[in-house]
Design an enzyme around this catalytic site. Sequence first.
Site, PDB file in Angstrom:
ATOM      1  N   TYR A   1       0.827  -1.204   0.000  1.00 15.07           N
ATOM      2  CA  TYR A   1       0.000   0.000   0.000  1.00 15.07           C
ATOM      3  C   TYR A   1       0.858   1.249   0.000  1.00 15.07           C
ATOM      4  O   TYR A   1       2.073   1.178   0.214  1.00 15.07           O
ATOM      5  CB  TYR A   1      -0.964  -0.010   1.198  1.00 15.07           C
ATOM      6  CG  TYR A   1      -0.330   0.287   2.547  1.00 15.07           C
ATOM      7  CD1 TYR A   1       0.515  -0.621   3.164  1.00 15.07           C
ATOM      8  CD2 TYR A   1      -0.580   1.491   3.207  1.00 15.07           C
ATOM      9  CE1 TYR A   1       1.087  -0.344   4.393  1.00 15.07           C
ATOM     10  CE2 TYR A   1      -0.017   1.775   4.443  1.00 15.07           C
ATOM     11  CZ  TYR A   1       0.823   0.859   5.032  1.00 15.07           C
ATOM     12  OH  TYR A   1       1.393   1.133   6.243  1.00 15.07           O
TER      13      TYR A   1
ATOM     14  N   LYS B   1       6.448  -2.105   1.854  1.00 15.08           N
ATOM     15  CA  LYS B   1       5.290  -1.519   2.545  1.00 15.08           C
ATOM     16  C   LYS B   1       4.084  -2.451   2.395  1.00 15.08           C
ATOM     17  O   LYS B   1       3.168  -2.192   1.607  1.00 15.08           O
ATOM     18  CB  LYS B   1       5.007  -0.118   1.999  1.00 15.08           C
ATOM     19  CG  LYS B   1       4.114   0.726   2.898  1.00 15.08           C
ATOM     20  CD  LYS B   1       4.191   2.185   2.521  1.00 15.08           C
ATOM     21  CE  LYS B   1       3.174   3.056   3.223  1.00 15.08           C
ATOM     22  NZ  LYS B   1       3.286   3.117   4.674  1.00 15.08           N
TER      23      LYS B   1
ATOM     24  N   GLU C   1      11.916   2.105  14.375  1.00 13.94           N
ATOM     25  CA  GLU C   1      11.042   3.184  13.887  1.00 13.94           C
ATOM     26  C   GLU C   1       9.766   3.185  14.725  1.00 13.94           C
ATOM     27  O   GLU C   1       9.588   2.363  15.621  1.00 13.94           O
ATOM     28  CB  GLU C   1      10.732   3.002  12.403  1.00 13.94           C
ATOM     29  CG  GLU C   1      10.056   1.679  12.077  1.00 13.94           C
ATOM     30  CD  GLU C   1       9.908   1.415  10.578  1.00 13.94           C
ATOM     31  OE1 GLU C   1       9.813   2.369   9.788  1.00 13.94           O
ATOM     32  OE2 GLU C   1       9.870   0.217  10.216  1.00 13.94           O
TER      33      GLU C   1
ATOM     34  N   LEU D   1      11.059   0.926   7.200  1.00 21.19           N
ATOM     35  CA  LEU D   1      10.494   1.436   5.956  1.00 21.19           C
ATOM     36  C   LEU D   1      11.184   2.763   5.653  1.00 21.19           C
ATOM     37  O   LEU D   1      11.277   3.626   6.526  1.00 21.19           O
ATOM     38  CB  LEU D   1       8.987   1.655   6.094  1.00 21.19           C
ATOM     39  CG  LEU D   1       8.331   2.090   4.776  1.00 21.19           C
ATOM     40  CD1 LEU D   1       8.203   0.892   3.838  1.00 21.19           C
ATOM     41  CD2 LEU D   1       6.991   2.730   5.016  1.00 21.19           C
TER      42      LEU D   1
HETATM   43  N1  PDD Z   1       2.900   4.822   7.404  1.00 17.75           N
HETATM   44  N2  PDD Z   1       7.592   3.542   8.921  1.00 17.75           N
HETATM   45  C1  PDD Z   1       6.446   2.838   8.932  1.00 17.75           C
HETATM   46  C2  PDD Z   1       6.426   1.514   9.617  1.00 17.75           C
HETATM   47  C3  PDD Z   1       5.288   3.353   8.308  1.00 17.75           C
HETATM   48  O1  PDD Z   1       4.147   2.649   8.330  1.00 17.75           O
HETATM   49  C4  PDD Z   1       5.346   4.629   7.697  1.00 17.75           C
HETATM   50  C5  PDD Z   1       4.163   5.250   7.007  1.00 17.75           C
HETATM   51  C6  PDD Z   1       6.568   5.325   7.720  1.00 17.75           C
HETATM   52  C7  PDD Z   1       6.738   6.689   7.081  1.00 17.75           C
HETATM   53  O2  PDD Z   1       6.700   6.617   5.681  1.00 17.75           O
HETATM   54  P1  PDD Z   1       6.171   7.836   4.808  1.00 17.75           P
HETATM   55  O3  PDD Z   1       6.968   9.017   5.233  1.00 17.75           O
HETATM   56  O4  PDD Z   1       6.463   7.432   3.423  1.00 17.75           O
HETATM   57  O5  PDD Z   1       4.701   8.013   5.109  1.00 17.75           O
HETATM   58  C8  PDD Z   1       7.673   4.746   8.321  1.00 17.75           C
HETATM   59  C9  PDD Z   1       1.719   5.300   6.704  1.00 17.75           C
HETATM   60  C10 PDD Z   1       1.546   6.775   6.792  1.00 17.75           C
HETATM   61  C11 PDD Z   1       0.497   4.532   7.194  1.00 17.75           C
HETATM   62  O6  PDD Z   1       0.657   3.344   7.411  1.00 17.75           O
HETATM   63  O7  PDD Z   1      -0.582   5.097   7.313  1.00 17.75           O
END
Ligand code: PDD
Length: 287
Positions: free
Chosen positions: A32, A151, A183, A207
């Site tokens: 996703y 992801k 994270e 991620l």
């Molecule tokens: N989550 N690390 C994890 C485990 C994440 O699920 C996310 C993002 C990030 C940050 O990635 P980005 O900057 O590309 O949003 C880091 C999204 C926002 C979610 O699951 O809703």
Amino acid sequence: MHTAYVNGTYLPEAEAKVSIFDRGFLMADGVYEVTSVLDGKLVDFDGHIARLERSLAALDIVKPVTKDELLQIHRELVARNGIDEGLVYLQITRGGAPGDRDFAFPDPGTTPPTLVLFTQSKPGLADNPAAQTGIRIISIDDIRWGRRDIKTVQLLYPSMGKMMAKSAGADDAWMVEDGYVTEGTSNNAYIVQGNQIITRPPSSEILSGITRTAVLRFAEEAQMEVAERKFTLEEAKAADEAFVTSATTFVMPVVQIDDVALGAGTPGPVAQRLRKIYIEESLKTAI
Ligand code: PDD
């Protein structure tokens, strides 16, 4: 009612459905992306699609439509649903053959992937009151699988982490492996020591956030000092400030880790400055 997109069709959300044999449902066999919308425009669309392509390639899932088509679908949903501030959620799964449940992947020639998108309106995304107070986090063990760079929709443990935070009276959790912070449950983690911003380098253990890449670029452009290295939970608790980044929170100050208040217990200047720069720059480059 809002409009969703399922495999080529726009339809009311209540009518948007996928098969019970979809491997996303049966096996979390899907990926996703979440792209934020500011001022009716998509923030860092190219970055999100590039990561989507990496996630799909890592799992051998065929990309069902082109990048241009994905842009068109994102824009169509934003327009139809009148999203000014919010997000577009996109999911692609390996699909599923009727009546089938098999650990082996189906033949992509006869079983096409599933493509689903929907939007969420989030007024106040940029003007988020939580950014004024900062958030409180707890630390939990990182017991996720070893390919966190993909992801995937396998989000059970991060969901449990949020619930653990909630029941502890906190806002979120940072995950810790071998003493080092990996994270947040759905965001990347940073600490600030003096003038230095410290965050874990990309690897299969985290991620690689699209927001992270942008924020580190802005930090360097603003002559701020960045060190990409692992940091321990102990270092985090002794840090001057801390923050997280994600597409839905942008830059969010962290003011407490477990029982330890950071600095003055209020959002730190580095996090506040980066949040401001990130939102200003994102508004300029959103498409
Ligand atoms: N989550 N690390 C994890 C485990 C994440 O699920 C996310 C993002 C990030 C940050 O990635 P980005 O900057 O590309 O949003 C880091 C999204 C926002 C979610 O699951 O809703």
